[in-house]
Design a protein around this motif. Sequence first.
Motif, PDB file in Angstrom:
ATOM      1  N   ASP A  30      39.740 -18.458  30.131  1.00  7.52           N
ATOM      2  CA  ASP A  30      38.292 -18.376  30.275  1.00  7.52           C
ATOM      3  C   ASP A  30      37.736 -17.284  29.361  1.00  7.52           C
ATOM      4  OD1 ASP A  30      38.823 -15.946  31.489  1.00  7.52           O
ATOM      5  OD2 ASP A  30      38.399 -16.636  33.515  1.00  7.52           O
ATOM      6  N   ALA A  31      36.426 -17.061  29.428  1.00 11.11           N
ATOM      7  CA  ALA A  31      35.776 -16.104  28.530  1.00 11.11           C
ATOM      8  C   ALA A  31      36.127 -14.658  28.854  1.00 11.11           C
ATOM      9  CB  ALA A  31      34.261 -16.295  28.581  1.00 11.11           C
ATOM     10  N   ASP A  32      36.800 -14.425  29.986  1.00  9.28           N
ATOM     11  CA  ASP A  32      37.248 -13.081  30.347  1.00  9.28           C
ATOM     12  C   ASP A  32      38.720 -12.863  30.006  1.00  9.28           C
ATOM     13  OD1 ASP A  32      34.744 -12.425  31.375  1.00  9.28           O
ATOM     14  OD2 ASP A  32      35.225 -13.295  33.324  1.00  9.28           O
ATOM     15  N   SER A  33      39.290 -13.743  29.190  1.00  6.10           N
ATOM     16  CA  SER A  33      40.684 -13.665  28.736  1.00  6.10           C
ATOM     17  C   SER A  33      41.684 -13.946  29.849  1.00  6.10           C
ATOM     18  CB  SER A  33      40.994 -12.284  28.120  1.00  6.10           C
ATOM     19  OG  SER A  33      40.150 -12.011  27.040  1.00  6.10           O
TER      20      SER A  33
ATOM     21  N   LEU B  62      45.415 -14.490  19.341  1.00  2.00           N
ATOM     22  CA  LEU B  62      44.704 -15.755  19.207  1.00  2.00           C
ATOM     23  C   LEU B  62      43.510 -15.820  20.155  1.00  2.00           C
ATOM     24  CD1 LEU B  62      47.690 -18.258  18.950  1.00  2.00           C
ATOM     25  CD2 LEU B  62      46.119 -17.631  17.126  1.00  2.00           C
ATOM     26  N   VAL B  63      43.641 -15.229  21.341  1.00  4.45           N
ATOM     27  CA  VAL B  63      42.559 -15.242  22.328  1.00  4.45           C
ATOM     28  C   VAL B  63      41.531 -14.161  22.023  1.00  4.45           C
ATOM     29  CG1 VAL B  63      41.988 -14.918  24.768  1.00  4.45           C
ATOM     30  CG2 VAL B  63      44.017 -16.225  24.128  1.00  4.45           C
ATOM     31  N   SER B  64      41.996 -12.934  21.819  1.00  3.35           N
ATOM     32  CA  SER B  64      41.069 -11.810  21.643  1.00  3.35           C
ATOM     33  C   SER B  64      40.210 -11.964  20.393  1.00  3.35           C
ATOM     34  CB  SER B  64      41.851 -10.494  21.583  1.00  3.35           C
ATOM     35  OG  SER B  64      42.749 -10.486  20.483  1.00  3.35           O
ATOM     36  N   SER B  65      40.763 -12.502  19.302  1.00  7.16           N
ATOM     37  CA  SER B  65      39.988 -12.624  18.065  1.00  7.16           C
ATOM     38  C   SER B  65      38.870 -13.650  18.204  1.00  7.16           C
ATOM     39  CB  SER B  65      40.912 -13.003  16.901  1.00  7.16           C
ATOM     40  OG  SER B  65      41.546 -14.251  17.134  1.00  7.16           O
ATOM     41  N   ILE B  66      39.127 -14.757  18.909  1.00  8.48           N
ATOM     42  CA  ILE B  66      38.088 -15.770  19.108  1.00  8.48           C
ATOM     43  C   ILE B  66      37.005 -15.255  20.051  1.00  8.48           C
ATOM     44  CG2 ILE B  66      37.632 -18.010  20.198  1.00  8.48           C
ATOM     45  CD1 ILE B  66      40.099 -19.090  18.930  1.00  8.48           C
TER      46      ILE B  66
ATOM     47  N   ALA C  67      44.456 -22.115  18.010  1.00  9.25           N
ATOM     48  CA  ALA C  67      43.511 -21.743  19.069  1.00  9.25           C
ATOM     49  C   ALA C  67      42.098 -22.092  18.620  1.00  9.25           C
ATOM     50  CB  ALA C  67      43.610 -20.250  19.376  1.00  9.25           C
ATOM     51  N   VAL C  68      41.329 -22.739  19.498  1.00  7.79           N
ATOM     52  CA  VAL C  68      39.948 -23.127  19.185  1.00  7.79           C
ATOM     53  C   VAL C  68      39.025 -22.654  20.306  1.00  7.79           C
ATOM     54  CG1 VAL C  68      40.580 -25.138  17.807  1.00  7.79           C
ATOM     55  CG2 VAL C  68      40.277 -25.386  20.261  1.00  7.79           C
ATOM     56  N   PRO C  69      37.782 -22.276  19.957  1.00  8.79           N
ATOM     57  CA  PRO C  69      36.830 -21.864  20.998  1.00  8.79           C
ATOM     58  C   PRO C  69      36.326 -23.071  21.785  1.00  8.79           C
ATOM     59  CG  PRO C  69      35.777 -21.831  18.846  1.00  8.79           C
ATOM     60  CD  PRO C  69      37.232 -22.132  18.600  1.00  8.79           C
ATOM     61  N   VAL C  70      36.037 -22.853  23.053  1.00  8.60           N
ATOM     62  CA  VAL C  70      35.428 -23.877  23.911  1.00  8.60           C
ATOM     63  C   VAL C  70      34.060 -23.348  24.326  1.00  8.60           C
ATOM     64  CG1 VAL C  70      35.620 -25.213  26.032  1.00  8.60           C
ATOM     65  CG2 VAL C  70      37.680 -24.630  24.738  1.00  8.60           C
ATOM     66  N   GLY C  71      32.996 -24.081  23.965  1.00  5.88           N
ATOM     67  CA  GLY C  71      31.642 -23.608  24.232  1.00  5.88           C
ATOM     68  C   GLY C  71      30.912 -24.452  25.255  1.00  5.88           C
ATOM     69  N   LEU C  72      29.893 -23.850  25.867  1.00  2.00           N
ATOM     70  CA  LEU C  72      29.020 -24.540  26.820  1.00  2.00           C
ATOM     71  C   LEU C  72      27.617 -23.970  26.654  1.00  2.00           C
ATOM     72  CD1 LEU C  72      28.655 -26.490  29.223  1.00  2.00           C
ATOM     73  CD2 LEU C  72      29.157 -24.569  30.739  1.00  2.00           C
ATOM     74  N   ASN C  73      26.667 -24.838  26.275  1.00  2.00           N
ATOM     75  CA  ASN C  73      25.276 -24.405  26.073  1.00  2.00           C
ATOM     76  C   ASN C  73      25.189 -23.252  25.073  1.00  2.00           C
ATOM     77  OD1 ASN C  73      24.455 -26.294  28.002  1.00  2.00           O
ATOM     78  ND2 ASN C  73      24.662 -24.819  29.676  1.00  2.00           N
ATOM     79  N   ASP C  74      25.918 -23.390  23.954  1.00  2.00           N
ATOM     80  CA  ASP C  74      25.916 -22.391  22.880  1.00  2.00           C
ATOM     81  C   ASP C  74      26.452 -21.037  23.327  1.00  2.00           C
ATOM     82  OD1 ASP C  74      24.865 -24.169  21.002  1.00  2.00           O
ATOM     83  OD2 ASP C  74      22.816 -23.756  21.640  1.00  2.00           O
ATOM     84  N   ARG C  75      27.248 -21.023  24.387  1.00  8.75           N
ATOM     85  CA  ARG C  75      27.889 -19.791  24.835  1.00  8.75           C
ATOM     86  C   ARG C  75      29.378 -20.035  24.991  1.00  8.75           C
ATOM     87  NH1 ARG C  75      24.828 -17.069  29.795  1.00  8.75           N
ATOM     88  NH2 ARG C  75      26.291 -15.426  29.162  1.00  8.75           N
TER      89      ARG C  75
ATOM     90  N   ALA D 123      32.780 -20.438  26.602  1.00 12.71           N
ATOM     91  CA  ALA D 123      33.315 -20.744  27.926  1.00 12.71           C
ATOM     92  C   ALA D 123      34.787 -20.371  28.020  1.00 12.71           C
ATOM     93  CB  ALA D 123      33.135 -22.224  28.248  1.00 12.71           C
ATOM     94  N   GLY D 124      35.478 -20.332  26.872  1.00  5.55           N
ATOM     95  CA  GLY D 124      36.896 -19.988  26.897  1.00  5.55           C
ATOM     96  C   GLY D 124      37.580 -20.345  25.594  1.00  5.55           C
ATOM     97  N   VAL D 125      38.909 -20.423  25.655  1.00  6.40           N
ATOM     98  CA  VAL D 125      39.736 -20.696  24.474  1.00  6.40           C
ATOM     99  C   VAL D 125      40.812 -21.708  24.860  1.00  6.40           C
ATOM    100  CG1 VAL D 125      41.261 -19.710  22.724  1.00  6.40           C
ATOM    101  CG2 VAL D 125      39.368 -18.354  23.617  1.00  6.40           C
TER     102      VAL D 125
END
Length: 368
Positions: free
Chosen positions: A33-36, A64-68, A96-104, A106-108
């Motif tokens: 999630d967005a809190d690692s 991979l997580v912290s940089s995204i 590793a790819v970012p996962v977004g929701l409403n332009d924010r 959400a996680g990795v």
Amino acid sequence: MAEALAGHDAERVSSLGMPLLGGWEAECLILADADSRQMFHALRQPDGSVVSLEGPKDLSDLWLVSSILADQDPNGSPRRGIGLHPVDQRYYYFTAVPVGLNDRMAGVAIIGTSLDTLLPLFKETSLAHVTIYLYDGEAVRIVSGTFLLPKEQTVATNVLDALAITPDVYQEILRSTGVTIGRNVTVRGRPYRVAYAPIAIGGDRIGVFSVGLPIDFILSAGAVSRNTYATLFSAAVVSVILIGYVIARRITGPLSRLVRTSQAVAEGDLGQRTGIESADEIGVLAATFDQMTERLAERTHELERLLYAYKESAGRMRSILASIGDGVILEDVDGNLIPLNRAAEALLEELAASFRFGPLRELSCSEE
């Protein structure tokens, strides 16, 4: 998936992640999630079964997580790397790819394929031995290679010594823009010519690889130069390694379409549909969402039709009342008088001069 990660719902993330990993060619899937915090982590076994690993933990120390997450860009570029998996002790190529929701954010999502799976394919494609090198800050390590037999990965000291390179050579190769022709080595009594090149995917340089061809094979090839073989194999390596990125996009693509459609419906566009047709969990979720949207659109159209009919009926009633010469007055449940046409309004204005208003049954002449 994006909503589940944004809501820190590990159970829902797991229910979506398990069928995804089972349906793709990747061997490892990690969702944070967005809190690692790790929400899902599973490995696909050689027999095709999927094993879920331990529950949530902090992944902030994983580059991979912290940089995204540091970029906070849901449309940002993927990150790539080669690392040792702590459970099965095998090296994996990770994307590793970012996962977004409403332009924010959400996680990795991290997709991994083991080098043990990739290297035999590389060897078959290039007709050469392949060796992968990584630098850990202290020494250059051979993390995998087809020169090493399966049972020799940790004991073939003579093979490792013959193929070893120094940190300075590693850094020189990593900075190079093309193939670096290396040297002759002897492995198990057979001479080889080894060429080196960086493992460069997109803007990431994640390691160094070498290809080794027997010298007698090179001489017999005649017109085919060593540089040509090394260059062709470099292109093959790039093509095969990109499978990690493709798999990641195939996972996040349908989820992004589902999120965009749900946002459009929430804004009132009931004509939007996901267009996702697949037999996995995401396909079932998308089909259910489309059915729900279709029913909502039908009910909305029915309400609009009833409202239009009501307005027409009310308009006709007002026209009829306006055409009546006599006054039409309605008494509500509290006894108040409500004029329904112009004649009634005129009548009440006339009565106002001589009567006090109240319930119809209590109307009387005012006292002088």
